[in-house]
Design an enzyme around this catalytic site. Structure first.
Site, PDB file in Angstrom:
ATOM      1  N   ARG A 129      -3.620  20.648  14.048  1.00  0.00           N
ATOM      2  CA  ARG A 129      -2.373  19.900  13.984  1.00  0.00           C
ATOM      3  C   ARG A 129      -1.197  20.561  14.704  1.00  0.00           C
ATOM      4  O   ARG A 129      -0.228  21.004  14.088  1.00  0.00           O
ATOM      5  CB  ARG A 129      -2.006  19.612  12.526  1.00  0.00           C
ATOM      6  CG  ARG A 129      -3.053  18.791  11.832  1.00  0.00           C
ATOM      7  CD  ARG A 129      -2.646  18.379  10.453  1.00  0.00           C
ATOM      8  NE  ARG A 129      -1.887  17.148  10.445  1.00  0.00           N
ATOM      9  CZ  ARG A 129      -1.533  16.508   9.337  1.00  0.00           C
ATOM     10  NH1 ARG A 129      -1.841  16.987   8.172  1.00  0.00           N
ATOM     11  NH2 ARG A 129      -0.853  15.388   9.406  1.00  0.00           N
ATOM     12  N   PRO A 130      -1.259  20.633  16.017  1.00  0.00           N
ATOM     13  CA  PRO A 130      -0.154  21.235  16.771  1.00  0.00           C
ATOM     14  C   PRO A 130       1.085  20.333  16.799  1.00  0.00           C
ATOM     15  O   PRO A 130       1.048  19.201  16.322  1.00  0.00           O
ATOM     16  CB  PRO A 130      -0.741  21.380  18.173  1.00  0.00           C
ATOM     17  CG  PRO A 130      -1.811  20.353  18.261  1.00  0.00           C
ATOM     18  CD  PRO A 130      -2.334  20.144  16.877  1.00  0.00           C
ATOM     19  N   VAL A 131       2.170  20.842  17.378  1.00  0.00           N
ATOM     20  CA  VAL A 131       3.396  20.039  17.514  1.00  0.00           C
ATOM     21  C   VAL A 131       3.797  19.898  18.986  1.00  0.00           C
ATOM     22  O   VAL A 131       4.946  19.607  19.297  1.00  0.00           O
ATOM     23  CB  VAL A 131       4.578  20.628  16.698  1.00  0.00           C
ATOM     24  CG1 VAL A 131       4.407  20.372  15.218  1.00  0.00           C
ATOM     25  CG2 VAL A 131       4.766  22.102  16.985  1.00  0.00           C
ATOM     26  N   ASP A 132       2.817  20.107  19.878  1.00  0.00           N
ATOM     27  CA  ASP A 132       3.130  20.069  21.311  1.00  0.00           C
ATOM     28  C   ASP A 132       3.707  18.725  21.769  1.00  0.00           C
ATOM     29  O   ASP A 132       4.568  18.683  22.660  1.00  0.00           O
ATOM     30  CB  ASP A 132       1.874  20.418  22.132  1.00  0.00           C
ATOM     31  CG  ASP A 132       0.697  19.513  21.798  1.00  0.00           C
ATOM     32  OD1 ASP A 132       0.457  19.288  20.592  1.00  0.00           O
ATOM     33  OD2 ASP A 132       0.024  19.023  22.722  1.00  0.00           O
ATOM     34  N   LEU A 133       3.286  17.634  21.163  1.00  0.00           N
ATOM     35  CA  LEU A 133       3.787  16.324  21.592  1.00  0.00           C
ATOM     36  C   LEU A 133       5.256  16.141  21.201  1.00  0.00           C
ATOM     37  O   LEU A 133       6.039  15.543  21.942  1.00  0.00           O
ATOM     38  CB  LEU A 133       2.943  15.196  20.990  1.00  0.00           C
ATOM     39  CG  LEU A 133       1.451  15.217  21.349  1.00  0.00           C
ATOM     40  CD1 LEU A 133       0.685  14.166  20.564  1.00  0.00           C
ATOM     41  CD2 LEU A 133       1.267  14.986  22.847  1.00  0.00           C
ATOM     42  N   ASP A 314      -6.525   8.299   7.025  1.00  0.00           N
ATOM     43  CA  ASP A 314      -6.138   8.602   5.642  1.00  0.00           C
ATOM     44  C   ASP A 314      -6.961   7.837   4.605  1.00  0.00           C
ATOM     45  O   ASP A 314      -6.765   8.024   3.407  1.00  0.00           O
ATOM     46  CB  ASP A 314      -4.644   8.314   5.432  1.00  0.00           C
ATOM     47  CG  ASP A 314      -3.762   9.381   6.056  1.00  0.00           C
ATOM     48  OD1 ASP A 314      -4.293  10.419   6.490  1.00  0.00           O
ATOM     49  OD2 ASP A 314      -2.531   9.186   6.109  1.00  0.00           O
TER      50      ASP A 314
END
Ligand code: UD1
Length: 427
Positions: A129-133, A314
């Site tokens: 779960r990166p935050v690059d976007l 989910d």
């Protein structure tokens, strides 16, 4: 740490009131950071994640007041948020680590205060779960962003400027962050390949009520005209489609018959189709919809998770729990998150037959599950164990309940009212 004790084998019967959406409420609350005018949100569920968000926003300077009890809640489901002044542009580690959605404050703080420091997020342990976007999008609006000491440090000394940005991958959170940043950017922002989840639509409609022109709502291209000030607004949060799907699956699992009051079939069409294929009946009522399974066994169906309008990630764990008792096999493929099969070894403790191969899980239905002591690993995984336990022979104990409390409002109360033998053991 609290535990849940469930004795399985009772069909769920009656009605369940569906709460407001957690995943819609969190960004809607953050939107209050954009404005010095009040934002009133109705139908906010009372959950641990909402309390964490209140804590985060309060330390930024947002005054949050909860209305008196409504709908049988001890505390109100109406929140009024007012941010006349931002007193801190830092989102500290201690709060952010509890909830990944905290990263949503990055865009609004940057847009309003031209600077923000946000601890790199934690949250459910499902994949990297990166935050690059989020970072790439905000950079396209003119932000400078560095990582320093575990914090995202963002600056926009001249303010953000509207731009065209194409998301290389669909991201709910990054779309929300960008929508809020664009609301106060100079000029027009066009977001291509934006997420289309109902929670995005809810945020867009709230921004419109706050005075921000948003076009293309519900499509993959959102156009947002930045404004210099916002107006007082009030908004009703949509019903929780994941809670809705979860209870529909729980009812199906126990061969029950329940009306989901406030539940919306139109928000979970992919899941509805899958459930119908599996032999579950869902029919619209005046207050929501009725779900029942009274004749025949469940049939195995294949499922692939995808961004909306596809089958939601989910609901993947809950669907897998349901399929553990279906006739035949079911192939469940997870394309949104990596390592989102942590529920598999726990379901196996109850007798489920599941084999994982890369991003797919082959579920071979078994005639009975047996109660066991299991451990919740993330929010949706936890509730899949509840679903399995409701249909298992004997008693199950589910440990690490804090995951469930992050996302399911009064779960044991709602299930007990429909006849489940379920109790919270406090310690
Ligand atoms: C939101 C929901 C979560 C749901 C998910 C997907 C909230 C609070 N949470 O999470 O319940 O499971 O949408 O429907 O609304 N990604 C990147 N870089 C980024 C951001 C995301 O690679 O900067 C990846 C993620 O690792 C994942 C995919 O994109 O593989 C989708 O994630 P995203 O839609 O951003 O999920 P969240 O907004 O975190």
């Amino acid at each position: 740490m609290d535990r849940l004790r469930i004795k399985g084998g009772r069909p769920l019967k009656g009605e369940i009131l569906i709460s407001g959406s957690k995943n819609a409420s969190l960004p809607l609350m953050v939107a209050a950071l954009l404005s010095d005018r009040k934002l009133t949100l109705h139908n906010v569920p009372r959950l641990a994640d909402i309390d964490t968000m209140i804590q985060l926003l309060e330390q930024h300077g947002v005054e949050v007041t909860a209305g008196p009890g409504e709908n049988g809640h001890a505390r109100g489901t109406t929140l009024t948020l007012h941010a006349p002044k931002i007193v801190s542009t830092t989102a500290p580690y201690d709060i952010v680590r509890k909830m990944r959605a905290s990263v949503l404050v990055l865009g609004p703080l940057l847009a309003r205060e031209r600077e923000a420091r946000v601890s790199l997020p934690g949250g459910c342990a499902i994949g990297s779960r990166p935050v690059d976007l989020h970072i790439a999008g905000l950079k396209a609006l003119g932000a400078e962003i560095d990582i320093d000491g575990g914090y995202l440090v963002a600056r926009a000394p001249k303010g953000l400027r509207g731009a065209r940005f194409t998301f290389p991958k669909v991201s709910v959170g990054a779309t929300e962050n960008m929508m809020m940043a664009a609301a106060l950017a100079k000029g027009t922002t066009v977001l291509d390949n934006a997420a289309r989840e109902p929670e995005i639509t809810d945020l867009a409609e709230c921004l419109v009520a706050m005075g921000v022109p948003v076009r293309g709502i519900g499509t993959e291209t959102l156009t947002i005209d930045g404004v210099t000030s916002l107006q007082e607004a009030s908004h009703r949060v949509i019903s929780d489609r994941i809670e809705t799907g979860t209870y529909a699956m729980a009812v199906a699992m126990t061969a029950g018959d329940v009306e989901l009051v406030g539940g919306r079939l139109d928000l979970i069409e992919a899941a509805v189709q899958t459930l119908r294929d599996a032999g579950v009946t869902l029919s619209k009522t005046d207050r929501g919809f009725r779900v029942h399974r009274t004749n025949g066994a469940l049939r195995g169906v294949d499922v692939m998770t995808e961004p909306y309008p596809g089958f939601p990630t989910d609901l993947q764990a809950q669907m897998m729990a349901l399929m553990t008792r279906a006739e035949g096999a079911s192939m469940i493929t997870e394309t949104v998150f990596e390592s989102r099969f942590m529920h598999v070894p726990e379901l196996a403790r109850m007798g489920a037959n599941v084999t994982i191969h890369h991003e797919s899980a082959l579920v071979r239905g078994v005639p009975t599950l047996r109660g066991a002591e299991v451990m919740a690993t993330d929010l949706r995984a936890s509730v899949s164990l509840v679903i399995a336990a409701l249909a298992a022979e004997g008693e199950s104990t589910i440990n690490r309940l804090y995951h469930l409390d992050r996302g399911y409002e009064r779960l044991e109360e709602k299930l007990a009212a429909c006849g489940a033998d379920i109790a919270r053991i406090r310690r």
